[in-house]
Scaffold this motif. Structure first.
Motif, PDB file in Angstrom:
ATOM      1  N   ASP A  71      88.242  49.235  24.321  1.00  0.00           N
ATOM      2  CA  ASP A  71      88.186  48.468  25.528  1.00  0.00           C
ATOM      3  C   ASP A  71      87.441  49.057  26.297  1.00  0.00           C
ATOM      4  OD1 ASP A  71      90.365  46.748  24.554  1.00  0.00           O
ATOM      5  OD2 ASP A  71      92.065  47.823  25.078  1.00  0.00           O
ATOM      6  N   SER A  93      85.509  44.263  20.435  1.00  0.00           N
ATOM      7  CA  SER A  93      85.898  45.070  21.521  1.00  0.00           C
ATOM      8  C   SER A  93      86.166  44.169  22.921  1.00  0.00           C
ATOM      9  CB  SER A  93      84.599  45.772  22.077  1.00  0.00           C
ATOM     10  OG  SER A  93      84.370  46.996  20.910  1.00  0.00           O
ATOM     11  N   ARG A  94      87.108  44.480  23.613  1.00  0.00           N
ATOM     12  CA  ARG A  94      87.471  43.834  24.882  1.00  0.00           C
ATOM     13  C   ARG A  94      86.748  44.327  26.149  1.00  0.00           C
ATOM     14  NH1 ARG A  94      93.592  43.188  25.321  1.00  0.00           N
ATOM     15  NH2 ARG A  94      93.439  45.462  24.928  1.00  0.00           N
ATOM     16  N   GLN A  95      85.767  43.638  26.800  1.00  0.00           N
ATOM     17  CA  GLN A  95      84.958  44.438  27.818  1.00  0.00           C
ATOM     18  C   GLN A  95      85.123  43.751  29.231  1.00  0.00           C
ATOM     19  OE1 GLN A  95      81.253  46.374  26.378  1.00  0.00           O
ATOM     20  NE2 GLN A  95      81.220  44.592  24.907  1.00  0.00           N
ATOM     21  N   ASP A  96      85.070  44.529  30.400  1.00  0.00           N
ATOM     22  CA  ASP A  96      85.212  43.791  31.486  1.00  0.00           C
ATOM     23  C   ASP A  96      84.004  44.496  32.346  1.00  0.00           C
ATOM     24  OD1 ASP A  96      87.526  42.183  32.156  1.00  0.00           O
ATOM     25  OD2 ASP A  96      88.426  44.003  31.386  1.00  0.00           O
ATOM     26  N   GLY A 119      83.683  38.560  23.930  1.00  0.00           N
ATOM     27  CA  GLY A 119      84.751  39.414  24.547  1.00  0.00           C
ATOM     28  C   GLY A 119      84.243  39.949  25.834  1.00  0.00           C
ATOM     29  N   SER A 138      94.126  51.883  30.841  1.00  0.00           N
ATOM     30  CA  SER A 138      93.660  50.361  30.449  1.00  0.00           C
ATOM     31  C   SER A 138      92.436  50.439  29.735  1.00  0.00           C
ATOM     32  CB  SER A 138      93.680  49.155  31.362  1.00  0.00           C
ATOM     33  OG  SER A 138      92.958  49.672  32.222  1.00  0.00           O
ATOM     34  N   ALA A 139      91.565  51.537  29.635  1.00  0.00           N
ATOM     35  CA  ALA A 139      90.275  51.606  29.209  1.00  0.00           C
ATOM     36  C   ALA A 139      89.915  52.735  28.081  1.00  0.00           C
ATOM     37  CB  ALA A 139      89.314  51.512  30.021  1.00  0.00           C
ATOM     38  N   ASP A 140      89.172  52.618  26.932  1.00  0.00           N
ATOM     39  CA  ASP A 140      88.724  53.561  26.225  1.00  0.00           C
ATOM     40  C   ASP A 140      87.544  54.293  26.802  1.00  0.00           C
ATOM     41  OD1 ASP A 140      90.708  53.099  24.015  1.00  0.00           O
ATOM     42  OD2 ASP A 140      89.681  51.280  23.672  1.00  0.00           O
TER      43      ASP A 140
END
Length: 281
Positions: A71, A93-96, A119, A138-140
């Motif tokens: 993340d 992966s989930r990315q913002d 993602g 919430s983030a790696d």
């Protein structure tokens, strides 16, 4: 539009240009007000052209075992070079991505679209405001590559900002930032002192010529609460076309010297690059 034609558009913070690379069929250079911002090869998203982007990529490669989905929160969007890189090298992966310039994001989405199922979620917002509203743990990985023009904005340099970054990261998470400076390194030293006050482990990746004060350049700051993979990073950065050094431990503390953490009320942007520092050609 023919893919080989340059595109120029007024965006919220200047004039953006997308220019095709004559040597790579679907590769593009993004500039804003003439300063190179991003390089993307749509056919080969794992290709990182800029040296600082390669160094950020080396950090992303070493934060977890190869291929493991992460993340990732990206502050600063550009042409989405690093989000595309993570999507290609760490599928699932989930990315913002948080970018303040809506018109720039729209230009990139239109001409350099993300592949389906990437993602990657895009958000138009101020980086600090988004960070302060983000859930804890919430983030790696948090990647900070934010520039107002050619300078890191002041509100992304303070102790309060660094604490928010630490809050949003998970226990084993890693913060990585692109920081431009030149001797006598008042900005870079202040950033090291600021992040030293929040994170137990720091490393700095930079070309020896920059660290010796010979020229203006980018340094990559890595911060974590766990040991950083210094040896792996050093091997990768030393093998680049423009080799870099990884400083950590006592050498980094000596470099930081007596610099103090930055308070919000004292924060200043990174220094203005000298003319031609990041020009093309």
């Amino acid at each position: 539009m023919s893919e080989s034609l340059p595109v120029s558009r007024a965006v919220d913070h200047g004039t953006a240009k997308l220019m095709p690379d004559v040597d790579r069929e679907r590769a593009w250079l993004l500039t804003v007000d003439g300063a190179p911002q991003s390089y993307v090869d749509l056919d080969e998203p794992a290709h990182l052209e800029f040296e600082y982007a390669r160094r950020l990529g080396h950090v992303l490669d070493t934060v977890a075992e190869p291929g493991r989905a992460l993340d990732v929160l990206h502050l600063g969007g550009g042409a989405l070079t690093l989000p595309r890189y993570v999507a290609a090298t760490r599928p699932g992966s989930r990315q913002d991505v948080v970018e303040a310039d809506r018109a720039l994001l729209e230009l990139v989405a239109e001409h350099l679209p993300l592949p389906p199922g990437s993602g990657i979620a895009l958000h138009v917002a101020d980086a600090r405001a988004w960070l302060e509203a983000a859930p804890a743990g919430s983030a790696d990985v948090l990647v900070a590559d934010v520039f107002g023009g050619s300078r890191v904005p002041a509100h992304l340099t303070s102790l309060a900002y660094a604490r928010e970054a630490g809050r949003v990261l998970r226990d084993g998470g890693v913060y990585v930032a692109n920081l431009p400076d030149a001797a006598p390194f008042a900005f870079l030293r202040s950033q090291l002192a600021t992040f030293q006050a929040v994170f137990e482990e720091l490393a700095l990746i930079a070309e020896p010529g920059v660290l010796r004060g010979r020229r203006f350049g980018n340094a990559v700051l890595v911060a974590a609460h766990r040991p950083i993979e210094v040896a792996a990073l050093a091997r990768r950065t030393a093998a680049d076309v423009f080799p870099a050094r990884v400083e950590h431990g006592r050498a980094l503390r000596d470099f930081t010297g007596g610099a103090r953490p930055v308070r919000d009320e004292d924060a200043v942007p990174s220094p203005e690059p000298p003319d031609g520092a990041f020009g093309i050609g």
